[in-house]
Design a protein around this motif. Structure first.
Motif, PDB file in Angstrom:
ATOM      1  N   GLU A  25      54.001  39.178  67.950  1.00 35.83           N
ATOM      2  CA  GLU A  25      54.051  38.530  69.095  1.00 35.83           C
ATOM      3  C   GLU A  25      55.222  37.492  69.132  1.00 35.83           C
ATOM      4  OE1 GLU A  25      51.169  35.198  71.715  1.00 35.83           O
ATOM      5  OE2 GLU A  25      50.409  36.305  69.996  1.00 35.83           O
ATOM      6  N   GLU A  26      55.653  36.828  67.858  1.00 36.73           N
ATOM      7  CA  GLU A  26      56.563  36.101  67.853  1.00 36.73           C
ATOM      8  C   GLU A  26      57.914  36.723  68.229  1.00 36.73           C
ATOM      9  OE1 GLU A  26      58.500  33.343  64.544  1.00 36.73           O
ATOM     10  OE2 GLU A  26      56.353  33.393  64.460  1.00 36.73           O
ATOM     11  N   LYS A  27      58.172  37.777  67.905  1.00 35.30           N
ATOM     12  CA  LYS A  27      59.354  38.505  68.043  1.00 35.30           C
ATOM     13  C   LYS A  27      59.440  38.976  69.676  1.00 35.30           C
ATOM     14  CE  LYS A  27      60.646  39.390  63.246  1.00 35.30           C
ATOM     15  NZ  LYS A  27      60.760  40.499  62.458  1.00 35.30           N
TER      16      LYS A  27
ATOM     17  N   GLY B  94      56.684  38.894  71.989  1.00 36.72           N
ATOM     18  CA  GLY B  94      56.060  38.537  73.095  1.00 36.72           C
ATOM     19  C   GLY B  94      54.705  39.108  73.195  1.00 36.72           C
ATOM     20  N   LYS B  95      54.064  38.689  74.318  1.00 37.16           N
ATOM     21  CA  LYS B  95      52.677  39.323  74.301  1.00 37.16           C
ATOM     22  C   LYS B  95      52.782  40.727  74.860  1.00 37.16           C
ATOM     23  CE  LYS B  95      49.632  35.342  74.381  1.00 37.16           C
ATOM     24  NZ  LYS B  95      48.340  35.054  74.593  1.00 37.16           N
TER      25      LYS B  95
ATOM     26  N   ASP C 236      49.269  40.818  66.983  1.00 37.18           N
ATOM     27  CA  ASP C 236      49.251  39.503  66.291  1.00 37.18           C
ATOM     28  C   ASP C 236      50.638  39.513  65.355  1.00 37.18           C
ATOM     29  OD1 ASP C 236      46.881  38.520  67.629  1.00 37.18           O
ATOM     30  OD2 ASP C 236      45.717  39.175  65.719  1.00 37.18           O
ATOM     31  N   TYR C 237      51.049  40.427  64.848  1.00 37.19           N
ATOM     32  CA  TYR C 237      51.900  40.515  63.905  1.00 37.19           C
ATOM     33  C   TYR C 237      53.303  40.358  64.911  1.00 37.19           C
ATOM     34  CZ  TYR C 237      55.627  42.776  61.172  1.00 37.19           C
ATOM     35  OH  TYR C 237      56.799  43.231  60.331  1.00 37.19           O
TER      36      TYR C 237
END
Length: 68
Positions: free
Chosen positions: A63-65, A67-68, A60-61
């Motif tokens: 994912e933004e940078k 990806g999944k 979760d931490y």
């Protein structure tokens, strides 16, 4: 709560190094970190089951940078 910054930096470094040495590839890459290394980077003292839970939070931490 584990400190995910060092693990994120390590993963980014490994990816960059692979790109430099091997070139870009659309293939999946596998990373292996021993439990002791993960505990050191995250500032934890988890067994395998505890580390699995701790890493769920990392997904979760980052994912933004990353990806999944």
């Amino acid at each position: 709560m584990p400190n995910y910054e060092e693990l994120e930096k390590s993963i980014c470094y490994v990816i960059k190094e692979q790109h430099l040495r091997l070139g870009y590839s659309a293939n999946n890459r596998w990373l292996y970190y021993p439990l002791s290394s993960l505990n050191h980077m995250l500032g934890t003292d988890c067994d395998v089951a505890g580390m699995e839970k701790a890493l769920e939070g990392f997904f979760d931490y980052a994912e933004e940078k990353l990806g999944k």
